[in-house]
Write a protein that holds these residues in place. Structure first.
Motif, short mmCIF file in Angstrom:
data_model
loop_
_atom_site.label_atom_id
_atom_site.label_comp_id
_atom_site.label_asym_id
_atom_site.label_seq_id
_atom_site.Cartn_x
_atom_site.Cartn_y
_atom_site.Cartn_z
N HIS A 108 79.09 82.81 72.85
CA HIS A 108 80.02 83.46 71.89
C HIS A 108 80.44 84.81 71.85
CE1 HIS A 108 77.21 80.22 70.66
NE2 HIS A 108 78.34 79.74 69.67
N CYS A 163 78.05 75.25 61.02
CA CYS A 163 77.30 74.90 62.26
C CYS A 163 76.39 73.86 62.14
CB CYS A 163 76.44 76.20 62.57
SG CYS A 163 75.21 76.19 64.04
N CYS A 192 71.94 76.23 69.67
CA CYS A 192 73.33 75.74 69.68
C CYS A 192 73.74 74.75 70.64
CB CYS A 192 74.26 77.11 70.16
SG CYS A 192 75.77 77.00 70.47
N ILE A 193 74.66 73.83 70.27
CA ILE A 193 75.24 73.01 71.28
C ILE A 193 76.73 72.94 71.78
CG2 ILE A 193 73.52 71.09 70.03
CD1 ILE A 193 75.89 70.34 68.38
N TYR A 194 77.11 74.25 71.38
CA TYR A 194 78.53 74.65 72.02
C TYR A 194 79.68 73.64 71.58
CZ TYR A 194 75.62 77.78 74.45
OH TYR A 194 74.65 78.88 74.82
N CYS A 195 79.36 73.26 70.41
CA CYS A 195 80.49 72.52 69.80
C CYS A 195 81.57 73.29 69.47
CB CYS A 195 80.04 71.63 68.50
SG CYS A 195 79.56 72.83 67.08
N GLY A 196 81.68 74.36 69.11
CA GLY A 196 82.91 75.31 68.65
C GLY A 196 83.34 75.04 67.44
N CYS A 228 82.13 76.78 64.90
CA CYS A 228 82.05 77.95 64.31
C CYS A 228 83.62 78.74 64.62
CB CYS A 228 80.93 78.79 64.68
SG CYS A 228 80.76 78.64 66.55
#
Ligand code: SF4
Ligand code: SF4
Length: 164
Positions: A52, A74, A104-108, A110
């Motif tokens: 991020h 989140c 974080c699972i980098y789902c996007g 946020c």
């Protein structure tokens, strides 16, 4: 000729083996696609979700208005925000903005939730640490990332804008 006979003849002629060999031969004469990572990188999709960044406006002002929507959405509870109580009523700021990159699972999500495009997924995903504490990306680091990757991030957001 029945299906069974066709299959048997194909099997006897090693058809699948020759097909596999043909693929191997085809790739033997193509250019090498090995890259020297991390110095060299393959092209990223405009939707790539790397580490991020927090973004600033052109005049240097922080975009984030401390609405906490990113923290609320989140799913991994990786974001921790403290509002700066000394900031003005017109423009609230964060005092603390931490992201735990181990959670974080980098789902996007946020990025999706942010009303002002302040928190954005960046162009890199080099997350290897020798110190567990280094996994916390803090506000200063997130803002610094936003500045150092500004051109790439702006280009990515422009490329993806028509699909939003
Ligand atoms: S990418 Fe997903 S998991 Fe990571 S901080 Fe954002 S919302 Fe949380
Ligand atoms: S990054 Fe965006 S969503 Fe998160 S607190 Fe700041 S303005 Fe709100």
């Amino acid at each position: 000729m029945g299906t069974y006979m066709k299959q048997m003849l194909a099997s006897l002629a090693l058809r699948e083996l020759w097909q596999g060999m043909a693929v191997t031969l085809r790739y033997m004469f193509r250019p090498n696609i090995t890259i020297q990572y991390p110095e060299e990188r393959t092209p990223y999709s405009p939707r790539f979700r790397g580490i991020h960044v927090l973004r600033r406006f052109e005049n240097g002002e922080e975009r984030c208005v401390a609405c906490k929507l990113c923290e609320a959405i989140c799913p991994a509870q990786a974001i921790f925000i403290e509002i700066d109580t000394d900031s003005s009523a017109e423009k609230r700021l964060t005092k603390v903005y931490d992201i735990d990159l181990f959670k974080c699972i980098y789902c996007g999500l946020c990025e999706e939730a942010c009303p002002v495009e302040a928190i954005v997924m960046g162009p890199y995903l080099d997350v290897a640490y020798e110190d567990r504490e280094a996994r916390f990306y803090k506000k200063d680091q997130l803002l610094a990332n936003g500045e150092s990757w500004r051109a790439e991030i702006d280009a990515r957001l422009d490329a993806d804008a028509k699909y939003r």
